[in-house]
Design an enzyme around this catalytic site. Structure first.
Site, mmCIF file in Angstrom:
data_model
loop_
_atom_site.group_PDB
_atom_site.id
_atom_site.type_symbol
_atom_site.label_atom_id
_atom_site.label_comp_id
_atom_site.label_asym_id
_atom_site.label_seq_id
_atom_site.Cartn_x
_atom_site.Cartn_y
_atom_site.Cartn_z
ATOM 1 N N HIS A 120 14.113 18.568 -10.135
ATOM 2 C CA HIS A 120 13.702 17.368 -9.406
ATOM 3 C C HIS A 120 12.589 17.651 -8.409
ATOM 4 O O HIS A 120 11.858 16.743 -8.019
ATOM 5 C CB HIS A 120 14.893 16.774 -8.665
ATOM 6 C CG HIS A 120 14.552 15.552 -7.874
ATOM 7 N ND1 HIS A 120 14.110 14.385 -8.465
ATOM 8 C CD2 HIS A 120 14.531 15.315 -6.543
ATOM 9 C CE1 HIS A 120 13.861 13.484 -7.539
ATOM 10 N NE2 HIS A 120 14.102 14.021 -6.367
ATOM 11 N N CYS A 121 12.409 18.900 -7.989
ATOM 12 C CA CYS A 121 11.509 19.175 -6.862
ATOM 13 C C CYS A 121 10.077 19.510 -7.269
ATOM 14 O O CYS A 121 9.146 18.778 -6.960
ATOM 15 C CB CYS A 121 12.081 20.320 -6.015
ATOM 16 S SG CYS A 121 13.574 19.863 -5.113
ATOM 17 N N ILE A 122 9.898 20.636 -7.945
ATOM 18 C CA ILE A 122 8.542 21.171 -8.122
ATOM 19 C C ILE A 122 7.645 20.262 -8.961
ATOM 20 O O ILE A 122 6.464 20.111 -8.647
ATOM 21 C CB ILE A 122 8.596 22.594 -8.701
ATOM 22 C CG1 ILE A 122 9.454 23.490 -7.797
ATOM 23 C CG2 ILE A 122 7.206 23.194 -8.800
ATOM 24 C CD1 ILE A 122 9.613 24.899 -8.293
#
Length: 453
Positions: free
Chosen positions: A284-286
């Site tokens: 979900h982040c990078i």
């Protein structure tokens, strides 16, 4: 007096009382979103001695938590069962109970739209659910990753529309989640927590709460600074992974193994930090967070060329892998358009059951677009769930690995390097292997049927 006002009067406490409740671990903590961030945070808070009320719109999650079960692979059910048995944790889908907690921690998704712009609908909907129940003396903390200014520009106006004022009646803070699902060395409580508040009292309260939950807090000057910290962490990773991916392409053309280069370079005791290439970015982040900053930067007439270029490099990796795969299959004598391909691993990283933004899903679609037939094996993902971008893949099931199944495919692509996979079995029976994770070299297995990509 109406019921809502009675509840408000009953629960209203002073700032000093709230601080004492946090430091004495006597407060009730509400957590909105019982996913990969919220559930581990709830367990940490419960273990620390707080009474925790977890909110989620998913009734199945609520039911399973209250039955002492875990629906996330790397979170042991024993931990959930213990928190329930000790009456430290309760889950609910009744958002009318949001007035009960002394602190509400918001852990909901912040994805991108199809135009790669921030989608704050989950955050805004949560804020609108809290607002009618907001009471004096509550601390509200956003943990969801977002662009600098969200807490002040989006949440604060929604809450202050009730007539209550931040810093006087309630307290608002931002503390970015730093979860790394499946990491055996760092869990929620052992990772320092950055905290920024809307004013000194909010900062002091948030710092006091998180000081009971994690090994160390890192107070910063504002909520916007705390929001920027999280983006900076993930942009740093995205840019350096893009560099490793670009070097992979260049060195492959030169006949040089990029993994060997990186492993040799990291022996330098200063001035170098290893980042490794792969089939694309997942999680979900990078893949998501850098675009929150590029979008916000446009408000200031600034173009984030470096960040956007890194995004383009990383986004191209699934196509690069498929090109390498197609070339290898064609050289073997079978047209790629009529080949059978097995993807090993659809989770975005090893040893987790999380497929958010997984490059494996893009690989499947790209390969099938070119006419090949694709199956997958993943010990953590028995069936592909519904996703925002890859809905046609929903319902596909993982196949079992055996000598006969492995030998039936024209090529096998190692997309996720799960430890549970028997790679020696794979190399012994596969006709052709495309290794995007360098798993065979790391395992000491050599074969002329393995091609790195």
């Amino acid at each position: 007096m109406p019921a809502d006002q009675l509840l408000q009067a009953k629960h209203t406490i002073t700032t000093s009382d709230l601080l004492a409740r946090f430091e004495g671990r006597q407060a009730r903590v509400g957590i909105v979103g019982m996913g990969y961030v919220g559930l581990p945070l709830a367990l940490v808070a419960a273990k620390a001695g707080f009474s925790v009320l977890g909110f989620d719109i998913n009734a199945s999650y609520v039911e399973r938590i209250n039955q002492g079960e875990s629906y996330i692979k790397h979170i042991p059910p024993q931990a959930v069962a213990a928190a329930i048995a000790e009456k430290r944790l309760e889950a609910t889908d009744d958002f009318s109970r949001l007035a009960e907690p002394d602190a509400i921690l918001i852990c909901v998704p912040t994805p991108l739209t199809k135009h790669r712009e921030p989608d704050l609908s989950y955050v805004e909907n949560t804020a609108r659910a809290i607002a009618p129940r907001l009471r004096k003396g509550q601390l509200i903390v956003l943990e969801s990753t977002t662009y600098p200014g969200t807490t002040d520009e989006v949440l604060k106006p929604i809450f202050e529309a009730t007539g209550l004022r931040s810093g006087r009646d309630f307290f608002l803070a931002f503390s970015p989640e730093r979860e790394d699902p499946g990491n055996p060395d760092f869990g929620t409580s052992s990772i320092p927590k950055v905290v920024g508040g809307d004013g000194p009292e909010a900062l002091a309260l948030a710092d006091a709460l998180y000081s009971q939950l994690v090994v160390k807090t890192v107070p910063v000057s504002s909520t916007a600074t705390a929001e920027a910290v999280k983006l900076t962490e993930n942009i740093f990773r995205a840019v350096n992974i893009a560099l490793a991916n670009e070097l992979k392409v260049v060195y492959a053309a030169m006949g040089i193994d990029v993994w060997e280069v990186i492993d040799a370079a990291k022996t330098k005791p200063f001035g170098f930090m290893p980042f490794y290439p792969g089939p694309g970015l997942g999680g979900h982040c990078i893949p998501v967070d850098p675009f929150y900053l590029t979008w916000k930067a446009r408000e200031y007439d600034i173009t984030t060329r470096f960040i956007e270029l890194a995004g383009q490099v990383n986004a191209h990796m699934p196509s690069y892998v498929v090109e390498r795969l197609a070339e290898a299959v064609d050289r073997s004598g079978r047209p790629f358009s009529r080949s059978r391909v097995l993807i090993l691993g659809v989770a975005y990283k090893k040893n987790v059951d999380d497929i958010r933004e997984s490059p494996s899903l893009k690989l499947i679609e790209l390969i099938e677009t070119r006419g090949a037939q694709v199956d997958y094996h993943d010990p953590y993902i028995p069936e592909l769930p519904l996703t925002r971008k890859h809905s046609p893949l929903v319902g596909r099931r993982s196949i079992d690995l055996s000598p006969s199944t492995l030998s039936a495919y024209d090529a096998i692509v190692i997309a996720t390097d799960h430890d549970q996979v028997d790679y020696r079995l794979v190399v012994e029976h596969a006709r052709l292997i495309i290794d995007t994770r360098n798993v065979f070299a790391k395992s000491g297995i050599t074969s002329d049927r393995v091609i790195k990509a």
